[in-house]
Scaffold this motif. Structure first.
Motif, PDB file in Angstrom:
ATOM      1  N   ASP A  39       0.913  -1.279   0.177  1.00 34.88           N
ATOM      2  CA  ASP A  39      -0.016  -0.036   0.165  1.00 34.88           C
ATOM      3  C   ASP A  39       0.896   1.367   0.157  1.00 34.88           C
ATOM      4  O   ASP A  39       0.446   2.214  -0.677  1.00 34.88           O
ATOM      5  N   PHE A  40       1.878   1.379   0.739  1.00 39.30           N
ATOM      6  CA  PHE A  40       2.869   2.391   0.736  1.00 39.30           C
ATOM      7  C   PHE A  40       3.256   2.720  -0.530  1.00 39.30           C
ATOM      8  O   PHE A  40       3.264   3.989  -0.910  1.00 39.30           O
ATOM      9  N   GLN A  41       3.663   1.809  -1.503  1.00 37.84           N
ATOM     10  CA  GLN A  41       4.210   2.189  -2.653  1.00 37.84           C
ATOM     11  C   GLN A  41       3.074   2.566  -3.696  1.00 37.84           C
ATOM     12  O   GLN A  41       3.013   3.455  -4.514  1.00 37.84           O
ATOM     13  N   ARG A  42       1.694   1.774  -3.455  1.00 38.71           N
ATOM     14  CA  ARG A  42       0.616   2.334  -4.201  1.00 38.71           C
ATOM     15  C   ARG A  42       0.330   3.831  -4.042  1.00 38.71           C
ATOM     16  O   ARG A  42       0.193   4.406  -4.998  1.00 38.71           O
ATOM     17  N   ASP A  43       0.426   4.353  -2.715  1.00 39.54           N
ATOM     18  CA  ASP A  43      -0.068   5.584  -2.359  1.00 39.54           C
ATOM     19  C   ASP A  43       1.218   6.575  -2.743  1.00 39.54           C
ATOM     20  O   ASP A  43       0.877   7.784  -3.311  1.00 39.54           O
ATOM     21  N   SER A  44       2.287   6.019  -2.867  1.00 38.86           N
ATOM     22  CA  SER A  44       3.637   6.999  -3.363  1.00 38.86           C
ATOM     23  C   SER A  44       3.207   7.135  -4.771  1.00 38.86           C
ATOM     24  O   SER A  44       3.533   8.223  -5.363  1.00 38.86           O
ATOM     25  N   ILE A  45       3.168   6.164  -5.444  1.00 42.16           N
ATOM     26  CA  ILE A  45       2.768   6.464  -7.069  1.00 42.16           C
ATOM     27  C   ILE A  45       1.572   7.317  -7.243  1.00 42.16           C
ATOM     28  O   ILE A  45       1.655   8.077  -8.172  1.00 42.16           O
ATOM     29  N   ASN A  46       0.262   7.054  -6.535  1.00 45.06           N
ATOM     30  CA  ASN A  46      -0.714   8.110  -6.828  1.00 45.06           C
ATOM     31  C   ASN A  46      -0.285   9.727  -6.192  1.00 45.06           C
ATOM     32  O   ASN A  46      -0.709  10.358  -6.827  1.00 45.06           O
ATOM     33  N   PHE A  47       0.620   9.426  -5.479  1.00 51.49           N
ATOM     34  CA  PHE A  47       1.198  11.080  -4.956  1.00 51.49           C
ATOM     35  C   PHE A  47       1.978  11.637  -6.208  1.00 51.49           C
ATOM     36  O   PHE A  47       1.819  12.790  -6.411  1.00 51.49           O
ATOM     37  N   ASP A  48       2.619  10.894  -6.899  1.00 52.71           N
ATOM     38  CA  ASP A  48       3.400  11.433  -8.040  1.00 52.71           C
ATOM     39  C   ASP A  48       2.310  11.876  -9.034  1.00 52.71           C
ATOM     40  O   ASP A  48       2.714  12.851  -9.686  1.00 52.71           O
ATOM     41  N   LEU A  49       1.352  11.175  -9.316  1.00 57.73           N
ATOM     42  CA  LEU A  49       0.217  11.614 -10.108  1.00 57.73           C
ATOM     43  C   LEU A  49      -0.363  12.851  -9.336  1.00 57.73           C
ATOM     44  O   LEU A  49      -0.436  14.088 -10.471  1.00 57.73           O
ATOM     45  N   ILE A  50      -0.498  13.163  -8.313  1.00 62.10           N
ATOM     46  CA  ILE A  50      -1.125  14.389  -7.721  1.00 62.10           C
ATOM     47  C   ILE A  50       0.023  15.542  -8.006  1.00 62.10           C
ATOM     48  O   ILE A  50      -0.395  16.584  -8.499  1.00 62.10           O
ATOM     49  N   GLU A  51       1.204  15.305  -7.848  1.00 68.16           N
ATOM     50  CA  GLU A  51       2.218  16.316  -8.180  1.00 68.16           C
ATOM     51  C   GLU A  51       2.363  16.464  -9.414  1.00 68.16           C
ATOM     52  O   GLU A  51       2.326  17.830  -9.821  1.00 68.16           O
ATOM     53  N   LEU A  52       2.147  15.642 -10.265  1.00 64.78           N
ATOM     54  CA  LEU A  52       2.197  15.999 -11.759  1.00 64.78           C
ATOM     55  C   LEU A  52       0.946  16.840 -12.237  1.00 64.78           C
ATOM     56  O   LEU A  52       1.210  17.636 -12.928  1.00 64.78           O
ATOM     57  N   ALA A  53      -0.050  16.598 -11.601  1.00 64.05           N
ATOM     58  CA  ALA A  53      -1.209  17.265 -11.915  1.00 64.05           C
ATOM     59  C   ALA A  53      -0.964  18.800 -11.275  1.00 64.05           C
ATOM     60  O   ALA A  53      -1.471  19.837 -11.920  1.00 64.05           O
ATOM     61  N   SER A  54      -0.612  18.909 -10.005  1.00 63.86           N
ATOM     62  CA  SER A  54      -0.346  20.005  -9.388  1.00 63.86           C
ATOM     63  C   SER A  54       0.638  20.884 -10.223  1.00 63.86           C
ATOM     64  O   SER A  54       0.452  22.062 -10.209  1.00 63.86           O
ATOM     65  N   GLY A  55       1.622  20.134 -10.751  1.00 60.63           N
ATOM     66  CA  GLY A  55       2.715  20.931 -11.530  1.00 60.63           C
ATOM     67  C   GLY A  55       2.237  21.486 -13.065  1.00 60.63           C
ATOM     68  O   GLY A  55       2.782  21.915 -13.803  1.00 60.63           O
ATOM     69  N   GLY A  56       0.821  21.037 -13.374  1.00 61.31           N
ATOM     70  CA  GLY A  56       0.141  21.630 -14.649  1.00 61.31           C
ATOM     71  C   GLY A  56       0.644  20.506 -15.682  1.00 61.31           C
ATOM     72  O   GLY A  56       0.400  20.610 -16.927  1.00 61.31           O
ATOM     73  N   LEU A  57       1.322  19.519 -15.453  1.00 59.14           N
ATOM     74  CA  LEU A  57       1.536  18.506 -16.538  1.00 59.14           C
ATOM     75  C   LEU A  57       0.407  17.546 -16.880  1.00 59.14           C
ATOM     76  O   LEU A  57       0.599  17.098 -17.899  1.00 59.14           O
ATOM     77  N   LEU A  58      -0.136  17.374 -15.922  1.00 55.00           N
ATOM     78  CA  LEU A  58      -1.585  16.575 -16.157  1.00 55.00           C
ATOM     79  C   LEU A  58      -2.776  17.336 -15.856  1.00 55.00           C
ATOM     80  O   LEU A  58      -2.657  18.118 -14.829  1.00 55.00           O
ATOM     81  N   LYS A  59      -3.985  17.043 -16.359  1.00 55.60           N
ATOM     82  CA  LYS A  59      -5.114  17.385 -15.910  1.00 55.60           C
ATOM     83  C   LYS A  59      -6.292  16.339 -15.668  1.00 55.60           C
ATOM     84  O   LYS A  59      -6.265  15.476 -16.480  1.00 55.60           O
ATOM     85  N   ASP A  60      -7.264  16.556 -14.856  1.00 55.59           N
ATOM     86  CA  ASP A  60      -8.227  15.477 -14.780  1.00 55.59           C
ATOM     87  C   ASP A  60      -9.368  16.043 -15.660  1.00 55.59           C
ATOM     88  O   ASP A  60      -9.732  17.059 -15.510  1.00 55.59           O
ATOM     89  N   VAL A  61      -9.769  14.843 -16.581  1.00 57.33           N
ATOM     90  CA  VAL A  61     -10.913  15.027 -17.436  1.00 57.33           C
ATOM     91  C   VAL A  61     -12.070  14.695 -16.967  1.00 57.33           C
ATOM     92  O   VAL A  61     -13.219  14.745 -17.325  1.00 57.33           O
ATOM     93  N   GLU A  62     -12.017  13.558 -15.823  1.00 54.72           N
ATOM     94  CA  GLU A  62     -13.199  13.015 -15.232  1.00 54.72           C
ATOM     95  C   GLU A  62     -12.922  12.554 -13.640  1.00 54.72           C
ATOM     96  O   GLU A  62     -11.754  12.254 -13.384  1.00 54.72           O
ATOM     97  N   VAL A  63     -14.026  12.907 -12.859  1.00 55.71           N
ATOM     98  CA  VAL A  63     -13.728  12.477 -11.494  1.00 55.71           C
ATOM     99  C   VAL A  63     -15.374  11.922 -11.267  1.00 55.71           C
ATOM    100  O   VAL A  63     -16.156  11.896 -11.521  1.00 55.71           O
ATOM    101  N   LYS A  64     -14.743  10.576 -10.378  1.00 51.74           N
ATOM    102  CA  LYS A  64     -15.870  10.254  -9.713  1.00 51.74           C
ATOM    103  C   LYS A  64     -15.549   9.710  -8.360  1.00 51.74           C
ATOM    104  O   LYS A  64     -14.252   9.431  -7.800  1.00 51.74           O
ATOM    105  N   VAL A  65     -16.478   9.228  -7.446  1.00 50.72           N
ATOM    106  CA  VAL A  65     -16.109   8.913  -6.138  1.00 50.72           C
ATOM    107  C   VAL A  65     -16.192   7.444  -6.035  1.00 50.72           C
ATOM    108  O   VAL A  65     -16.961   6.657  -6.839  1.00 50.72           O
ATOM    109  N   ASP A  66     -15.066   6.744  -5.483  1.00 54.20           N
ATOM    110  CA  ASP A  66     -14.866   5.519  -5.435  1.00 54.20           C
ATOM    111  C   ASP A  66     -15.963   4.703  -4.465  1.00 54.20           C
ATOM    112  O   ASP A  66     -15.612   4.744  -3.189  1.00 54.20           O
TER     113      ASP A  66
END
Lengths: 98, 348
Positions: A39-66
């Motif tokens: 789980d730690f590695q899983r969250d760490s990868i997800n955090f990379d995604l968050i950082e990339l989105a925060s830096g403007g390299l990615l953007k979310d096009v769809e959001v849904k509740v899990d």
């Protein structure tokens, strides 16, 4: 070639399709390709995604509740796509096709 | 809860985390001043200072001794960071990042030049040739350089509000060190090199942050930071110290004398506080941007004075109350910024 370049490079590659990619799909694929377990590695990868989105390299096009707990129950799932800025930035790093 | 408010909540969490990292950075940086101050009076550094001062004068001796202290600081930082990366299981990612010299590691090595020899040495030069308060105030200016560069170079959004916050924190810092600053500047006959040192500190750390922000776009903060310190160790241990030794300074002699229990203990304490202050600094950049991360990080000035008062009993002058209040206002201005403004740190 998977598994031998920095994780954020690979994430940008995976998000480089017009319909985008869901965060849980990306996380799962990276975990498999880089042999990162737990789980730690899983969250760490997800955090990379968050950082990339925060830096403007990615953007979310769809959001849904899990609802079913695919990733984390009650939290948001994001579908990310690479931005123009992300493409430019990736062009001199990892995405050779551009 | 609807999707929009969940999304907003998620953003707020991210921003809070970023500010929290930057805040920890300020605390750890402030804590670092304890070993950073004490280490000077311990051997072998005390003896080294005396020996070089006898032949080359106090100011030169201070800078040369600072090189050795900084080199040991960099060494204990890299040890702390290796343990950290090992615990996080990031050695694999580190190898992958090093291999990508042009897009990734180049930026971190460049950051090490600006943050290491330029900023740290500049800081010590201004300390030696002008005084401690001037050095502290000069260094406080680095977020201005950092945020302007990050905004001009790769379009980081820096709102008016964030800038006002940074300004408050800087003015607060200047107020805290104000009395000492006036005394030092009033002394007259200050050597110009002291001012250059101050400029080196502000510009060096500012540029470091902006460059790091660029490299962190596509690299992991923990890994990027470790590479930055690998670079700094190379600069000190492979370039600076051998050069100074060739120039005739007793670098090797005193480097070998460092294995005294108390000195080692302090250097390790310095390595842990400085290392993790940098970890938190680099982690805050991708989340809240270089400008805000550095602005909040600037609170170290306040924390340093507080910790030094607590540990050494140096009662700070009343200006710390005014300065501290200004710092608090500056931080609140930034903390309370609408998270919606910060959805992406870059303008599209």
């Amino acid at each position: 070639m998977a598994g031998n370049r920095p994780i954020k490079f690979r994430i940008l590659e995976l998000c480089n399709k017009s319909e985008g990619a869901w965060n849980y799909e990306i996380v799962k694929q990276i975990q498999k390709e880089y042999n990162l377990k737990g789980d730690f590695q899983r969250d760490s990868i997800n955090f990379d995604l968050i950082e990339l989105a925060s830096g403007g390299l990615l953007k979310d096009v769809e959001v849904k509740v899990d609802e079913e707990g695919i990733y984390k129950k009650g939290f948001l799932l994001h579908k990310y796509v690479i931005t123009d800025f992300g493409k430019t930035r990736a062009a001199d790093a990892c995405l050779m096709y551009v | 809860m609807d999707l929009q408010s969940l999304k907003k909540q998620e953003h707020q969490r991210r921003i809070r985390k970023g500010f929290m990292w930057a805040f920890f950075c300020a605390i750890l940086w402030g804590l670092w001043y304890i070993p950073g101050t004490v280490v000077w009076v311990l051997n072998p550094f005390d003896e080294m200072y005396g020996e070089i001062a006898a032949t080359n004068g106090d100011s030169t001796s201070l800078v040369i001794t600072a090189v050795l202290i900084t080199a040991f600081n960099a060494l204990t930082v890299i040890m702390a960071l290796m343990v950290w990366n090992g615990a996080l299981g990031k050695f694999g990612e580190m190898k992958r990042t090093i291999m990508e010299f042009k897009p990734c590691s180049r930026w971190f090595f460049l950051a090490s030049i600006f943050g290491g020899p330029i900023a740290i040495l500049g800081s010590f030069i201004s300390m030696g040739f002008v005084g401690g308060a001037f050095a502290a105030v000069a260094a406080l200016m680095y977020p201005v350089v950092g945020s302007i560069l990050a905004s001009k170079w790769y379009g980081e959004k820096i709102s008016k509000r964030a800038f006002v916050g940074i300004a408050f924190i800087i003015i607060g810092g200047i107020t805290i060190f104000g009395g000492g600053l006036l005394t030092e500047l009033g002394n007259g006959n200050i050597v110009w090199i002291g001012y250059i040192g101050g400029l080196m500190a502000a510009v060096g750390w500012g540029i470091e942050g902006a460059i790091a922000g660029k490299g962190l776009d596509i690299a992991e903060p923990d890994v990027g930071l470790t590479l930055r310190f690998v670079g700094e160790n190379i600069i000190w241990w492979i370039i600076a110290i051998p050069l100074l030794a060739i120039a005739g300074f007793p670098m090797i002699k005193y480097a070998l004398l460092v294995f005294e229990p108390l000195t080692m203990l302090l250097l390790i304490f310095a390595g842990i506080t400085f290392g993790f202050c940098y970890v938190t600094w680099y982690k805050s950049f991708p989340l809240i941007g270089v400008g805000r991360g550095q602005g909040i990080g600037n609170l170290y000035g306040l924390f340093a004075v507080v910790f030094i008062a607590l540990f050494f009993g140096d009662i700070p002058s009343w200006t710390i109350l005014v300065g501290g209040a200004l710092c608090l206002i500056g931080s609140s201005v930034m903390f309370s910024e609408d998270a919606g403004q910060l959805e992406s740190l870059r303008g599209e």
